[in-house]
Design a protein around this motif. Structure first.
Motif, PDB file in Angstrom:
ATOM      1  N   LEU A 162      40.111  -2.785 -11.042  1.00  0.00           N
ATOM      2  CA  LEU A 162      38.684  -2.619 -11.325  1.00  0.00           C
ATOM      3  C   LEU A 162      37.828  -3.308 -10.261  1.00  0.00           C
ATOM      4  N   VAL A 163      36.563  -2.987 -10.216  1.00  0.00           N
ATOM      5  CA  VAL A 163      35.520  -3.567  -9.375  1.00  0.00           C
ATOM      6  C   VAL A 163      35.843  -3.437  -7.885  1.00  0.00           C
ATOM      7  N   THR A 164      36.706  -4.303  -7.334  1.00  0.00           N
ATOM      8  CA  THR A 164      37.015  -4.216  -5.896  1.00  0.00           C
ATOM      9  C   THR A 164      38.462  -3.809  -5.634  1.00  0.00           C
ATOM     10  N   GLY A 165      39.183  -3.378  -6.645  1.00  0.00           N
ATOM     11  CA  GLY A 165      40.507  -2.817  -6.433  1.00  0.00           C
ATOM     12  C   GLY A 165      41.667  -3.688  -6.870  1.00  0.00           C
ATOM     13  N   LEU A 166      42.859  -3.162  -6.635  1.00  0.00           N
ATOM     14  CA  LEU A 166      44.116  -3.796  -7.040  1.00  0.00           C
ATOM     15  C   LEU A 166      44.343  -5.084  -6.261  1.00  0.00           C
ATOM     16  N   GLU A 167      44.809  -6.113  -6.955  1.00  0.00           N
ATOM     17  CA  GLU A 167      45.071  -7.412  -6.319  1.00  0.00           C
ATOM     18  C   GLU A 167      46.541  -7.793  -6.431  1.00  0.00           C
ATOM     19  N   PHE A 168      47.412  -6.971  -5.853  1.00  0.00           N
ATOM     20  CA  PHE A 168      48.837  -7.294  -5.834  1.00  0.00           C
ATOM     21  C   PHE A 168      49.051  -8.474  -4.897  1.00  0.00           C
ATOM     22  N   GLN A 169      49.803  -9.483  -5.339  1.00  0.00           N
ATOM     23  CA  GLN A 169      49.965 -10.707  -4.553  1.00  0.00           C
ATOM     24  C   GLN A 169      51.298 -10.814  -3.822  1.00  0.00           C
ATOM     25  N   GLY A 170      52.407 -10.542  -4.496  1.00  0.00           N
ATOM     26  CA  GLY A 170      53.704 -10.706  -3.855  1.00  0.00           C
ATOM     27  C   GLY A 170      54.820 -10.687  -4.868  1.00  0.00           C
ATOM     28  N   VAL A 171      56.013 -11.071  -4.420  1.00  0.00           N
ATOM     29  CA  VAL A 171      57.198 -11.078  -5.279  1.00  0.00           C
ATOM     30  C   VAL A 171      57.894 -12.427  -5.192  1.00  0.00           C
ATOM     31  N   GLU A 172      58.658 -12.723  -6.218  1.00  0.00           N
ATOM     32  CA  GLU A 172      59.431 -13.959  -6.267  1.00  0.00           C
ATOM     33  C   GLU A 172      60.905 -13.621  -6.460  1.00  0.00           C
ATOM     34  N   HIS A 173      61.764 -14.284  -5.708  1.00  0.00           N
ATOM     35  CA  HIS A 173      63.196 -14.236  -5.955  1.00  0.00           C
ATOM     36  C   HIS A 173      63.462 -15.408  -6.896  1.00  0.00           C
ATOM     37  N   VAL A 174      63.982 -15.122  -8.091  1.00  0.00           N
ATOM     38  CA  VAL A 174      63.982 -16.099  -9.179  1.00  0.00           C
ATOM     39  C   VAL A 174      65.364 -16.244  -9.802  1.00  0.00           C
ATOM     40  N   ARG A 175      65.638 -17.456 -10.263  1.00  0.00           N
ATOM     41  CA  ARG A 175      66.762 -17.735 -11.171  1.00  0.00           C
ATOM     42  C   ARG A 175      66.176 -18.433 -12.384  1.00  0.00           C
ATOM     43  N   PHE A 176      66.541 -17.929 -13.562  1.00  0.00           N
ATOM     44  CA  PHE A 176      66.054 -18.484 -14.818  1.00  0.00           C
ATOM     45  C   PHE A 176      67.200 -19.145 -15.565  1.00  0.00           C
ATOM     46  N   ALA A 177      66.867 -20.152 -16.320  1.00  0.00           N
ATOM     47  CA  ALA A 177      67.773 -20.721 -17.321  1.00  0.00           C
ATOM     48  C   ALA A 177      66.891 -21.104 -18.495  1.00  0.00           C
ATOM     49  N   ALA A 178      67.425 -21.010 -19.691  1.00  0.00           N
ATOM     50  CA  ALA A 178      66.630 -21.334 -20.872  1.00  0.00           C
ATOM     51  C   ALA A 178      67.492 -22.091 -21.870  1.00  0.00           C
ATOM     52  N   ALA A 179      66.832 -22.899 -22.673  1.00  0.00           N
ATOM     53  CA  ALA A 179      67.503 -23.629 -23.753  1.00  0.00           C
ATOM     54  C   ALA A 179      66.631 -23.531 -24.987  1.00  0.00           C
ATOM     55  N   GLU A 180      67.274 -23.339 -26.111  1.00  0.00           N
ATOM     56  CA  GLU A 180      66.564 -23.287 -27.378  1.00  0.00           C
ATOM     57  C   GLU A 180      66.788 -24.609 -28.103  1.00  0.00           C
ATOM     58  N   THR A 181      65.701 -25.214 -28.543  1.00  0.00           N
ATOM     59  CA  THR A 181      65.783 -26.474 -29.285  1.00  0.00           C
ATOM     60  C   THR A 181      65.119 -26.276 -30.646  1.00  0.00           C
ATOM     61  N   ASN A 182      65.229 -27.271 -31.501  1.00  0.00           N
ATOM     62  CA  ASN A 182      64.562 -27.159 -32.800  1.00  0.00           C
ATOM     63  C   ASN A 182      63.047 -27.297 -32.668  1.00  0.00           C
ATOM     64  N   LEU A 183      62.553 -27.624 -31.473  1.00  0.00           N
ATOM     65  CA  LEU A 183      61.116 -27.695 -31.219  1.00  0.00           C
ATOM     66  C   LEU A 183      60.606 -26.467 -30.450  1.00  0.00           C
TER      67      LEU A 183
END
Length: 140
Positions: free
Chosen positions: A102-123
């Motif tokens: 919108l307004v002045t156009g698309l604002e594509f920024q870039g890409v990330e090469h990523v590694r994720f890890a997650a942990a589930e806790t009682n919080l």
């Protein structure tokens, strides 16, 4: 949410708060992608698609991007995409991009090469994200 910046190519960590302890085993940092290129179809105000390519890294993770709504529009809207880095390609269809341009156009920024890890806790859930950012050469 917080960010920690460290030097090195692999990390492990132990995070403690309240009665919670999370131990992240050693993870290798993703490398910055090379030869990142893109072709945007349509124009800035009416994009019909975006194709991205990169050289497949030796130790691939995920390639992630978050395309925000134009900064002139006070709404927190965005499109978020991710693919396996080993694919060497990502396509974002026009219907996912056009509402953001919108307004002045698309604002594509870039890409990330990523590694994720997650942990589930009682919080709740905790996410670790190791990332290397790349700015593609976009042909319009």
């Amino acid at each position: 949410s917080d960010t920690v910046t460290m030097n090195g190519d692999s990390f492990s960590m132990e995070v403690r708060w309240s009665d919670q302890t999370i131990i992240l085993p050693k993870m290798k940092m993703p490398t910055a992608l090379t030869n990142v290129n893109g072709t945007q179809m349509g124009d800035e105000l009416s994009p019909t698609g975006l194709d991205l390519t990169w050289d497949v890294p030796a130790d691939p993770g995920r390639v992630f991007t978050r395309v925000p709504m134009n900064h002139h529009v006070p709404k927190p809207a965005f499109t978020q995409c991710d693919v396996d880095a080993a694919s060497g390609t990502m396509n974002i269809d026009g219907p996912m991009l056009k509402p953001l341009a919108l307004v002045t156009g698309l604002e594509f920024q870039g890409v990330e090469h990523v590694r994720f890890a997650a942990a589930e806790t009682n919080l709740g859930c905790v996410e670790f994200r190791f990332q290397a950012f790349s700015y593609p050469n976009i042909i319009r």
